[in-house]
Motif scaffolding. Structure first.
Motif, PDB file in Angstrom:
ATOM      1  N   PRO A 126       4.055   5.408 -22.586  1.00  0.00           N
ATOM      2  CA  PRO A 126       2.793   4.755 -22.222  1.00  0.00           C
ATOM      3  C   PRO A 126       2.901   4.128 -20.840  1.00  0.00           C
ATOM      4  N   LEU A 127       1.789   4.104 -20.103  1.00  0.00           N
ATOM      5  CA  LEU A 127       1.787   3.494 -18.785  1.00  0.00           C
ATOM      6  C   LEU A 127       1.917   1.984 -18.890  1.00  0.00           C
ATOM      7  N   GLN A 128       2.535   1.399 -17.859  1.00  0.00           N
ATOM      8  CA  GLN A 128       2.808  -0.041 -17.847  1.00  0.00           C
ATOM      9  C   GLN A 128       1.532  -0.865 -17.997  1.00  0.00           C
ATOM     10  N   PHE A 129       0.472  -0.480 -17.279  1.00  0.00           N
ATOM     11  CA  PHE A 129      -0.739  -1.301 -17.243  1.00  0.00           C
ATOM     12  C   PHE A 129      -1.856  -0.740 -18.120  1.00  0.00           C
ATOM     13  N   MET A 130      -1.691   0.485 -18.629  1.00  0.00           N
ATOM     14  CA  MET A 130      -2.716   1.106 -19.472  1.00  0.00           C
ATOM     15  C   MET A 130      -2.018   1.836 -20.609  1.00  0.00           C
ATOM     16  N   PRO A 131      -1.603   1.140 -21.645  1.00  0.00           N
ATOM     17  CA  PRO A 131      -0.755   1.748 -22.678  1.00  0.00           C
ATOM     18  C   PRO A 131      -1.421   2.849 -23.492  1.00  0.00           C
ATOM     19  N   SER A 132      -2.749   2.982 -23.445  1.00  0.00           N
ATOM     20  CA  SER A 132      -3.376   4.103 -24.162  1.00  0.00           C
ATOM     21  C   SER A 132      -3.134   5.424 -23.444  1.00  0.00           C
ATOM     22  N   ILE A 133      -2.712   5.358 -22.191  1.00  0.00           N
ATOM     23  CA  ILE A 133      -2.415   6.548 -21.408  1.00  0.00           C
ATOM     24  C   ILE A 133      -0.907   6.811 -21.482  1.00  0.00           C
ATOM     25  N   GLU A 134      -0.527   8.053 -21.782  1.00  0.00           N
ATOM     26  CA  GLU A 134       0.878   8.431 -21.874  1.00  0.00           C
ATOM     27  C   GLU A 134       1.159   9.578 -20.910  1.00  0.00           C
ATOM     28  N   ALA A 135       2.338   9.515 -20.305  1.00  0.00           N
ATOM     29  CA  ALA A 135       2.676  10.515 -19.296  1.00  0.00           C
ATOM     30  C   ALA A 135       4.142  10.884 -19.374  1.00  0.00           C
ATOM     31  N   MET A 136       4.416  12.118 -18.967  1.00  0.00           N
ATOM     32  CA  MET A 136       5.791  12.566 -18.750  1.00  0.00           C
ATOM     33  C   MET A 136       5.883  13.094 -17.324  1.00  0.00           C
ATOM     34  N   GLN A 137       7.093  13.110 -16.797  1.00  0.00           N
ATOM     35  CA  GLN A 137       7.293  13.524 -15.414  1.00  0.00           C
ATOM     36  C   GLN A 137       8.306  14.655 -15.361  1.00  0.00           C
ATOM     37  N   LEU A 138       8.017  15.630 -14.500  1.00  0.00           N
ATOM     38  CA  LEU A 138       8.840  16.825 -14.360  1.00  0.00           C
ATOM     39  C   LEU A 138       9.172  17.063 -12.895  1.00  0.00           C
ATOM     40  N   ILE A 139      10.290  17.741 -12.656  1.00  0.00           N
ATOM     41  CA  ILE A 139      10.564  18.325 -11.344  1.00  0.00           C
ATOM     42  C   ILE A 139      10.471  19.839 -11.507  1.00  0.00           C
ATOM     43  N   GLY A 140       9.665  20.449 -10.651  1.00  0.00           N
ATOM     44  CA  GLY A 140       9.415  21.873 -10.747  1.00  0.00           C
ATOM     45  C   GLY A 140      10.332  22.706  -9.882  1.00  0.00           C
ATOM     46  N   PRO A 141      10.113  24.008  -9.826  1.00  0.00           N
ATOM     47  CA  PRO A 141      11.026  24.941  -9.173  1.00  0.00           C
ATOM     48  C   PRO A 141      11.100  24.798  -7.660  1.00  0.00           C
ATOM     49  N   ALA A 142      10.108  24.145  -7.040  1.00  0.00           N
ATOM     50  CA  ALA A 142      10.123  23.943  -5.588  1.00  0.00           C
ATOM     51  C   ALA A 142      10.557  22.523  -5.215  1.00  0.00           C
TER      52      ALA A 142
END
Length: 309
Positions: A126-142
Motif C-alpha cells: 500500500p502507498l504511504q499516503f493512500m493505503p487503498s492504492i497498492e503498487a509493485m515496482q519492476l526493472i525491465g529489460p532496458a
C-alpha cells in the motif's frame, strides 16, 4: 482523494507516449508482449529530422516500436534502440525515472511476473499516503523502472483512472531532479498544472538504490494534467557529499537508456517554441497524428516532447 491545492486549467491534457531507450529492442518487445499483454502497433526507423528534433542526432535510423494495451490503445509505450551505458543504475540519476501503469489486480500480476524476465524490486505494498492504492515496482529489460498500480478502494472516486485491461496504460510519469523547488515552479508556471500537497516521502526502492538510510526522506508531489488520471510525479533526489544521485549518463548523440522521454499533448505549441530544441513541425504516424511537435529539455535535463492537439 484528489486533494488539489490549485484550480488552474492545465495546458497539458494527457500523455501520448512514454519512451524507453532499449539496447536490446527485441528482448523488450518479447517482455512487454508475452508478460504484460501489450501489442505492437507500429514499427519503423527514426527519421533524421526527428532525431535532430530530440537533440539526439545519432538516433537517426535506429529501430523503434510502439506498444499499447488493448484497454488503452491511444496511450503508448515507445521503445527505441539506443546504446547501452555499462554502469547505468535505475533510480539514481536525474530525469525520467519511472513509468507508472494502472492495472486491475496487482497481486495476480505479482504472482505471474515472479517467473518473468522483469526484476521485481518491491511490492505489492500500500502507498504511504493512500493505503487503498497498492503498487509493485519492476526493472525491465532496458533498465526502465515500471510501477504497476491498482486502486483497491472505490474506483469511482479515485484519483487513479479505472483499468480497462489487466495491464492498462501509463498514468503517471516520474521525473527526478536535484532542485525540487525549481522543478516544481517550472512545470507549474510553464504548463499551469494542478497542484497537490508536497510531502516528505520515504520510497524504499529509491532509498535502496541510492544507499539512503531508512529514515531519510525527500520532497515528492504529483501534478495533474487536464484529463482525469494523468499526472506527473516530481521527486527531489538528495544531493551533496556522500550522495549517489547524479546527472543521467547518455551515450553521445543518443537517447538515454531506460526511461528516456515523455510525450504530452499540449493545447498550444507556441507556449514552448521559445525553448524548443528545434522549431515545431508537423509529424505523422502513431502518437503524432498530424500534429505539430517539438522537444524541450526540462529543468532536470529530461526530454519532454510536446504534440499539439
Amino acid at each position: 482523494m484528489a486533494d488539489w491545492t490549485s484550480t488552474s486549467t492545465p495546458r497539458l491534457s494527457r500523455f501520448r507516449m512514454a519512451t524507453m531507450g532499449a539496447p536490446d529492442l527485441d528482448r523488450l518487445e518479447h517482455c512487454y508482449v508475452e508478460w504484460l499483454g501489450y501489442r505492437v502497433r507500429e514499427r519503423g526507423a527514426v527519421s533524421p529530422d526527428l532525431a535532430i528534433g530530440w537533440g539526439a542526432a545519432g538516433m537517426a535510423g535506429r529501430r523503434y516500436l510502439i506498444l499499447s494495451s488493448d484497454g488503452a490503445d491511444d496511450v503508448h509505450i515507445r521503445a527505441v534502440e539506443t546504446d547501452a551505458i555499462a554502469d547505468y543504475r535505475p533510480l539514481t540519476s536525474f530525469g525520467w525515472n519511472a513509468c507508472e501503469i494502472i492495472v486491475d489486480d496487482v497481486h495476480a500480476l505479482a504472482a505471474r511476473l515472479r517467473d518473468s524476465p522483469f526484476e521485481i524490486i518491491d511490492g505489492p505494498n500500500p502507498l504511504q499516503f493512500m493505503p487503498s492504492i497498492e503498487a509493485m515496482q519492476l526493472i525491465g529489460p532496458a533498465g526502465e523502472c515500471l510501477y504497476l498500480t491498482m486502486e483497491g478502494g472505490d474506483r469511482t472516486t479515485s484519483i487513479l483512472p479505472s483499468p480497462r485491461a489487466a495491464v492498462d496504460r501509463p498514468f503517471i510519469l516520474v521525473v527526478a531532479g536535484p532542485d525540487f523547488p525549481e522543478m516544481h515552479r517550472w512545470y507549474v508556471d510553464r504548463f499551469d498544472l494542478r497542484q497537490r500537497p508536497i510531502r516528505d516521502a520515504r520510497v524504499r526502492i529509491i532509498q535502496r538504490a541510492q544507499g539512503l538510510a531508512p529514515e531519510e526522506s525527500f520532497p515528492l508531489t504529483t501534478l495533474g494534467l487536464a484529463e482525469h488520471g494523468f499526472l506527473i510525479e516530481l521527486d527531489g533526489y538528495l544531493t551533496g557529499p556522500g550522495r549517489m544521485a547524479t546527472p543521467r549518463a547518455t551515450a553521445p548523440g543518443m537517447l538515454p537508456m531506460g526511461n528516456a522521454m515523455a510525450s504530452f499533448e499540449i493545447d498550444d505549441i507556441a507556449r514552448v517554441e521559445d525553448i524548443a530544441i528545434m522549431p515545431p513541425v508537423v509529424r505523422d504516424g502513431l502518437g503524432y497524428d498530424g500534429g505539430r511537435s517539438c522537444t524541450v529539455i526540462g529543468p532536470a535535463g529530461e526530454l519532454i516532447e510536446l504534440i499539439e492537439r
